[in-house]
Design an enzyme around this catalytic site. Structure first.
Site, PDB file in Angstrom:
ATOM      1  CG  HIS A 221      77.486   8.630  59.597  1.00 12.46           C
ATOM      2  ND1 HIS A 221      78.512   9.462  59.762  1.00 12.46           N
ATOM      3  CD2 HIS A 221      76.927   8.883  58.541  1.00 12.46           C
ATOM      4  CE1 HIS A 221      78.281  10.510  58.936  1.00 12.46           C
ATOM      5  NE2 HIS A 221      77.436  10.160  57.916  1.00 12.46           N
TER       6      HIS A 221
ATOM      7  CG  ASN B  64      80.885   5.629  66.117  1.00 15.66           C
ATOM      8  OD1 ASN B  64      80.664   5.120  65.182  1.00 15.66           O
ATOM      9  ND2 ASN B  64      80.857   6.969  66.045  1.00 15.66           N
TER      10      ASN B  64
HETATM   11  P1  CMP Z   1      80.860   9.104  62.259  1.00 21.71           P
HETATM   12  O1  CMP Z   1      79.957   9.875  62.731  1.00 21.71           O
HETATM   13  O2  CMP Z   1      80.673   8.104  61.212  1.00 21.71           O
HETATM   14  O3  CMP Z   1      82.079  10.048  61.510  1.00 21.71           O
HETATM   15  C1  CMP Z   1      83.376  10.029  61.294  1.00 21.71           C
HETATM   16  C2  CMP Z   1      83.926   8.881  62.066  1.00 21.71           C
HETATM   17  O4  CMP Z   1      85.143   8.884  62.228  1.00 21.71           O
HETATM   18  C3  CMP Z   1      83.172   8.907  63.476  1.00 21.71           C
HETATM   19  O5  CMP Z   1      81.812   8.593  63.334  1.00 21.71           O
HETATM   20  C4  CMP Z   1      83.919   7.964  64.278  1.00 21.71           C
HETATM   21  O6  CMP Z   1      83.661   6.750  64.098  1.00 21.71           O
HETATM   22  C5  CMP Z   1      85.320   8.034  63.402  1.00 21.71           C
HETATM   23  N1  CMP Z   1      86.441   8.508  64.293  1.00 21.71           N
HETATM   24  C6  CMP Z   1      87.461   7.787  64.677  1.00 21.71           C
HETATM   25  N2  CMP Z   1      88.397   8.444  65.545  1.00 21.71           N
HETATM   26  C7  CMP Z   1      87.906   9.985  65.515  1.00 21.71           C
HETATM   27  C8  CMP Z   1      88.013  11.000  66.215  1.00 21.71           C
HETATM   28  N3  CMP Z   1      89.420  10.969  66.857  1.00 21.71           N
HETATM   29  N4  CMP Z   1      87.351  11.993  66.187  1.00 21.71           N
HETATM   30  C9  CMP Z   1      85.958  11.986  65.458  1.00 21.71           C
HETATM   31  N5  CMP Z   1      85.644  10.973  64.776  1.00 21.71           N
HETATM   32  C10 CMP Z   1      86.427   9.702  64.702  1.00 21.71           C
END
Ligand code: CMP
Length: 136
Positions: free
Chosen positions: A118, A115
């Site tokens: 962060h 995504n």
């Molecule tokens: P980030 O904001 O970096 O924080 C944790 C990361 O976990 C999130 O972005 C996503 O890229 C990853 N992730 C993968 N699966 C999930 C999920 N089901 N819910 C939330 N975060 C997820």
């Protein structure tokens, strides 16, 4: 008016690999953030595990840590009034398919894992995350 704050932003491996880091930094600057410090690094899986410790009980924890350590990332300290919330708004929802038009994740995100960015979720965590990457 909100207080001057700092937040931690990471441009994740999927975005760095696609050479999107300059475009993403430009979005922050055009939205009034000052990039106070930045560095391009690659972290180990064990460093990723420490960074994402709050997610250690989640089913996606191991994949998440493998992913964050899979290639170069750009870590930045962003500063502006209300930076933590402003950064979360500009990033968009965690899942790019749910992110609003015009947000970074809508524009560049590939999946919930890839995504692209962060951002710290609170002022308290921002301090912890900034200290994790910029100790001095
Ligand atoms: P980030 O904001 O970096 O924080 C944790 C990361 O976990 C999130 O972005 C996503 O890229 C990853 N992730 C993968 N699966 C999930 C999920 N089901 N819910 C939330 N975060 C997820």
């Amino acid at each position: 008016m909100s207080d001057l704050e700092q937040t931690l932003s990471i441009i994740k491996p999927d975005a760095v690999q696609r050479n999107l880091d300059l475009q993403i930094k430009e979005i922050f600057v055009n939205n009034g953030f000052k990039i106070v410090r930045e560095k391009k690094i690659q972290i180990t899986k064990s460093e990723a595990e420490q960074f994402y410790k709050v997610h250690e009980t989640k089913p996606f924890y191991s994949d998440l840590c493998n992913y964050l350590s899979s290639g170069p990332i750009v870590v930045m300290i962003l500063e502006k009034n209300g930076a933590v919330l402003a950064n979360r708004e500009i990033m968009g929802a965690t899942n790019p398919s749910e992110a609003k038009e015009g947000t970074i994740r809508k524009k560049f995100g590939i999946s919930i894992d890839k995504n692209s960015v962060h951002g710290s979720d609170s002022v308290e965590n921002a301090k912890i995350e900034i200290n994790f990457f910029f100790k001095d």
